[in-house]
Design a protein around this motif. Structure first.
Motif, PDB file in Angstrom:
ATOM      1  N   TRP A 139       0.826  -1.213   0.000  1.00 13.36           N
ATOM      2  CA  TRP A 139       0.000   0.000   0.000  1.00 13.36           C
ATOM      3  C   TRP A 139       0.861   1.264   0.000  1.00 13.36           C
ATOM      4  O   TRP A 139       0.530   2.252  -0.664  1.00 13.36           O
ATOM      5  N   VAL A 140       1.971   1.260   0.758  1.00 13.68           N
ATOM      6  CA  VAL A 140       2.852   2.432   0.770  1.00 13.68           C
ATOM      7  C   VAL A 140       3.426   2.666  -0.626  1.00 13.68           C
ATOM      8  O   VAL A 140       3.462   3.805  -1.126  1.00 13.68           O
ATOM      9  N   ALA A 141       3.856   1.592  -1.279  1.00 12.84           N
ATOM     10  CA  ALA A 141       4.411   1.719  -2.633  1.00 12.84           C
ATOM     11  C   ALA A 141       3.364   2.209  -3.621  1.00 12.84           C
ATOM     12  O   ALA A 141       3.646   3.062  -4.478  1.00 12.84           O
ATOM     13  N   ILE A 142       2.148   1.683  -3.524  1.00 11.86           N
ATOM     14  CA  ILE A 142       1.078   2.091  -4.437  1.00 11.86           C
ATOM     15  C   ILE A 142       0.743   3.567  -4.240  1.00 11.86           C
ATOM     16  O   ILE A 142       0.573   4.317  -5.213  1.00 11.86           O
ATOM     17  N   ARG A 143       0.653   3.987  -2.968  1.00 13.91           N
ATOM     18  CA  ARG A 143       0.275   5.377  -2.689  1.00 13.91           C
ATOM     19  C   ARG A 143       1.265   6.363  -3.306  1.00 13.91           C
ATOM     20  O   ARG A 143       0.871   7.401  -3.855  1.00 13.91           O
ATOM     21  N   PRO A 149      12.720  -2.007  -4.705  1.00 11.61           N
ATOM     22  CA  PRO A 149      12.487  -3.218  -3.917  1.00 11.61           C
ATOM     23  C   PRO A 149      11.420  -2.987  -2.855  1.00 11.61           C
ATOM     24  O   PRO A 149      11.319  -1.897  -2.276  1.00 11.61           O
ATOM     25  N   ASN A 150      10.632  -4.033  -2.592  1.00  8.85           N
ATOM     26  CA  ASN A 150       9.489  -3.898  -1.689  1.00  8.85           C
ATOM     27  C   ASN A 150       9.395  -5.168  -0.852  1.00  8.85           C
ATOM     28  O   ASN A 150       9.206  -6.256  -1.397  1.00  8.85           O
ATOM     29  N   LEU A 151       9.534  -5.044   0.458  1.00  8.38           N
ATOM     30  CA  LEU A 151       9.517  -6.255   1.279  1.00  8.38           C
ATOM     31  C   LEU A 151       9.097  -5.959   2.712  1.00  8.38           C
ATOM     32  O   LEU A 151       9.119  -4.817   3.170  1.00  8.38           O
TER      33      LEU A 151
END
Length: 342
Positions: A139-143, A149-151
């Motif tokens: 959600w943080v990345a989408i916002r 990288p996302n983990l």
């Protein structure tokens, strides 16, 4: 990271030091990160009743909403959002790392209960994504449209410091140009039942960047990530971070479970100590990131000495230690310029 992993230097293979350029809190009773140095106000600060509502927070679990607020404040503090709260940095190479041990446990339990009573057809298509173990980071990345990288790190008591160390490693290895690190735990009935005590609504975010990149855009870092270790005991961890042989340590952020060896004990005896959980209640995966924010407050205030953050001990499977030092003198901020959230 295994039980003996270490990262001694503040710079990696590409010679880049990694610094903290932004801090955001979604923590009741704490208005600015300077408050973390104590005594805590105990009132004011973030209000979940009003702070976790809004169109873009709909259909999200409580931990994700807390994390989004903390990330919003941190990116604003770092100067990486515009007037419309849109991200202005290098989105393709900005990582998101979340530390949480109980984050979406309520969503998982709710889904299991629904399946038990109504079958899979009773599941809501809007609620099912909340059962993903990486939903908060997603959600943080989408916002903010962050495509680095996302983990998620769910590593027990050391989780928060581990997440900060992983973010630093991604930057020094050239895998990311910046990172948003979020530590979050929700206060809900599921977590309270698991812990056997009232859980704490807590979210904190820090923005990490290479010192040279921060300088080029005029950012004002508050701390440098100088060393990290995850080991079997505190004495080994301290030696691996360089805390026992580097500059003087002025503040020790502890979780109250440490047991140091003789040499480490002499080093720690002279330090000022802060145990955040003794004041705020159980923090779990949010603790290490909150310690990083507290360290930045200490260093940005101009107080003497480096800062050591430790978690874990004899009652846990490992101990983690993070050493933070002041940023380069030309980049140091004034406390009057930092820590206020919109």
């Amino acid at each position: 990271m295994n039980a003996t992993s270490t990262a001694r230097s503040g710079s990696g293979p590409n010679g880049r030091e990694v610094v903290v350029t932004g801090i955001g809190l979604a923590l009741p009773g704490v208005g600015t990160y300077g408050d973390l140095l104590g005594p805590l106000p105990g009132e004011g600060g973030f209000d979940p009743a009003t702070g976790l509502v809004g169109r873009e927070l709909r259909h999200k679990d409580r931990a994700s909403r807390l994390a989004l607020r903390a990330a919003e404040f941190a990116l604003h503090d770092a100067g990486l959002t515009d007037a419309d709260a849109m991200f202005t940095g290098a989105a393709d190479s900005t990582a998101v790392l979340v530390s949480t041990n109980w984050g979406n446990a309520d969503s998982v339990c709710e889904a299991v209960d629904t399946i038990a009573t109504a079958g899979v057809t009773g599941l809501s298509p809007l609620g099912l994504p909340q059962t993903s173990s990486n939903v908060i980071a997603g959600w943080v990345a989408i916002r903010y449209r962050l495509r680095g990288p996302n983990l998620t790190v769910s590593n027990g008591v050391t989780s928060g410091l581990d997440a900060v160390a992983w973010a630093r490693n991604l930057i020094t290895a050239g895998r990311a140009e910046a990172a948003v690190v979020v530590g979050v735990e929700p206060g809900n009935h599921v977590v309270t039942k698991i812990l056997g005590e009232q859980s704490t609504d807590a979210a904190v975010a820090v923005v990490l960047e290479p010192a040279d990149a921060a300088a080029s855009r005029g950012a004002r870092p508050s701390a440098t990530i100088a060393g990290y270790a995850r080991s079997r005991n505190l004495a080994e961890a301290l030696a691996s971070t360089g805390a026992t042989e580097g500059g003087p340590v002025g503040l020790w952020l502890t979780d109250g479970t440490e047991s140091a060896g003789a040499g480490a004990g002499r080093l720690l005896a002279a330090m000022r100590r802060i145990d955040l959980e003794s004041q705020l209640g159980p923090l779990s995966g949010a603790l290490g990131v909150l310690q990083c924010a507290t360290a930045a407050a200490h260093l940005a205030s101009g107080a003497a000495g480096n800062v050591l953050a430790t978690v874990g001990g004899p009652r846990h499977d490992a101990t983690a230690a993070l050493l933070l030092t002041p940023p380069p003198p030309a980049l140091r901020p004034s406390m009057q310029e930092r820590g206020q959230h919109p």
